[in-house]
Design a protein around this motif. Sequence first.
Motif, mmCIF file in Angstrom:
data_model
loop_
_atom_site.group_PDB
_atom_site.id
_atom_site.type_symbol
_atom_site.label_atom_id
_atom_site.label_comp_id
_atom_site.label_asym_id
_atom_site.label_seq_id
_atom_site.Cartn_x
_atom_site.Cartn_y
_atom_site.Cartn_z
ATOM 1 N N LYS A 129 25.944 40.195 48.937
ATOM 2 C CA LYS A 129 26.039 40.628 47.553
ATOM 3 C C LYS A 129 27.477 40.488 47.063
ATOM 4 O O LYS A 129 28.414 40.791 47.804
ATOM 5 N N PRO A 130 27.672 40.046 45.823
ATOM 6 C CA PRO A 130 29.048 39.924 45.315
ATOM 7 C C PRO A 130 29.681 41.297 45.141
ATOM 8 O O PRO A 130 28.995 42.286 44.857
ATOM 9 N N SER A 131 30.984 41.354 45.301
ATOM 10 C CA SER A 131 31.697 42.616 45.119
ATOM 11 C C SER A 131 31.707 43.002 43.641
ATOM 12 O O SER A 131 31.445 42.172 42.756
ATOM 13 N N THR A 132 32.030 44.258 43.385
ATOM 14 C CA THR A 132 32.108 44.732 41.996
ATOM 15 C C THR A 132 33.172 43.970 41.230
ATOM 16 O O THR A 132 32.988 43.652 40.047
ATOM 17 N N LEU A 133 34.273 43.638 41.874
ATOM 18 C CA LEU A 133 35.338 42.867 41.230
ATOM 19 C C LEU A 133 34.830 41.494 40.801
ATOM 20 O O LEU A 133 35.096 41.037 39.683
ATOM 21 N N ASN A 186 29.904 49.361 33.013
ATOM 22 C CA ASN A 186 29.250 49.934 34.191
ATOM 23 C C ASN A 186 30.086 49.706 35.446
ATOM 24 O O ASN A 186 30.251 50.623 36.263
ATOM 25 N N TYR A 187 30.625 48.486 35.608
ATOM 26 C CA TYR A 187 31.445 48.194 36.780
ATOM 27 C C TYR A 187 32.736 49.020 36.785
ATOM 28 O O TYR A 187 33.241 49.381 37.845
ATOM 29 N N ASN A 207 41.118 49.819 38.033
ATOM 30 C CA ASN A 207 40.854 50.410 39.360
ATOM 31 C C ASN A 207 39.523 49.972 39.950
ATOM 32 O O ASN A 207 38.856 50.743 40.653
ATOM 33 N N ILE A 208 39.129 48.747 39.661
ATOM 34 C CA ILE A 208 37.918 48.188 40.269
ATOM 35 C C ILE A 208 38.308 47.585 41.609
ATOM 36 O O ILE A 208 39.181 46.720 41.679
ATOM 37 N N PRO A 266 43.175 40.520 36.878
ATOM 38 C CA PRO A 266 44.184 41.550 36.572
ATOM 39 C C PRO A 266 43.622 42.696 35.731
ATOM 40 O O PRO A 266 44.001 43.859 35.932
ATOM 41 N N CYS A 267 42.722 42.388 34.803
ATOM 42 C CA CYS A 267 42.098 43.449 34.001
ATOM 43 C C CYS A 267 41.265 44.374 34.883
ATOM 44 O O CYS A 267 41.276 45.596 34.712
ATOM 45 N N ALA A 268 40.544 43.786 35.838
ATOM 46 C CA ALA A 268 39.724 44.596 36.737
ATOM 47 C C ALA A 268 40.592 45.499 37.613
ATOM 48 O O ALA A 268 40.277 46.677 37.811
ATOM 49 N N ILE A 269 41.677 44.948 38.124
ATOM 50 C CA ILE A 269 42.571 45.747 38.965
ATOM 51 C C ILE A 269 43.199 46.871 38.160
ATOM 52 O O ILE A 269 43.360 48.001 38.644
ATOM 53 N N ALA A 270 43.544 46.587 36.896
ATOM 54 C CA ALA A 270 44.114 47.619 36.026
ATOM 55 C C ALA A 270 43.116 48.747 35.768
ATOM 56 O O ALA A 270 43.518 49.891 35.519
#
Length: 350
Positions: free
Chosen positions: A125-129, A252-253, A68-69, A62-66
């Motif tokens: 490769k893993p996604s940025t999220l 960075n992400y 905009n990742i 949820p923090c990543a989505i907030a």
Amino acid sequence: MAGILAWFWNERFWLPHNVTWADLKNTEEATFPQAEDLYLAFPLAFCIFMVRLIFERFVAKPCAIALNIQASGPQIAQPNAILEKVFTAITKHPDEKRLEGLSKQLDWDVRSIQRWFRQRRNQEKPSTLTRFCESMWRFSFYLYVFTYGVRFLKKTPWLWNTRHCWYNYPYQPLTTDLHYYYILELSFYWSLMFSQFTDIKRKDFGIMFLHHLVTIFLITFSYVNNMARVGTLVLCLHDSADALLEAAKMANYAKFQKMCDLLFVMFAMVFITTRLGIFPLWVLNTTLFESWEIVGPYPSWLGSGTLYMCPRMIEAISSLAQMRRTQNLQERAPTLQQPPMGPVAPMDIS
């Protein structure tokens, strides 16, 4: 097998002179580190791994989505059974000869095949999220364990005077806080060992696997032969920079470039100061010199027996330690209290 174990746990290697493993068994008066205590790390490592999964899903994501990742990964390569077989079974980076052969077989141009292999490699490769969630979990753990280590160590005498790491060694009782600190660190690194095989594999898989293995080895054997006091100094010192590195990755992400640059500069300063300055001048000093003054020489300080293979180095260190010990005895008039079987801290006679 019994002979190998007896050779490996040779008391001459692990313990000071005239000290045996039987002397370090728990009694009603004192509790000492026991090898059996470390079995607790395995179920705790599994619990930490489960906490990580819950944390990443319900807190980090949820923090990543907030921020905009994006959760979307790279472009997916067009399905092709022949190229997939080459990619999984032969090579992920085909040479020109193989590319030309595949071009004739599939009636594709070489450029299209190169693009397919590039897209297929990017799929692994893993996604940025995913990377953000992993970094947030590690940041949270490193911050917690470093904070706990500082709060624990500031109440101990060996933080302010490292000679207390060796007074009465190896008959130093194990406290609840020290036991918790060690088992928590060991469990975390065991959980990283397990998760490496379930996470998406990266280029540094082998290097990180070796790093975790060596870390587990050092934590385990410093606990077993009761070098836990100096071990806590090493753990806290190394944890100090790790949280900053993970914070820089998170920035960075999230594309906060200025914050990322600032955090990375802070990480570099702390890393260089702690690992290349404080560690050799503070921790290695007490391990190589003060321990020899107080406990006396025996070939186990580095765990690998490196000093034991260098007689000239041992002779030089022993001579210098003896000089410092003689000078210390001339400045003080110590009264030695007899412990069960070991030396105790010198005390001034008032």
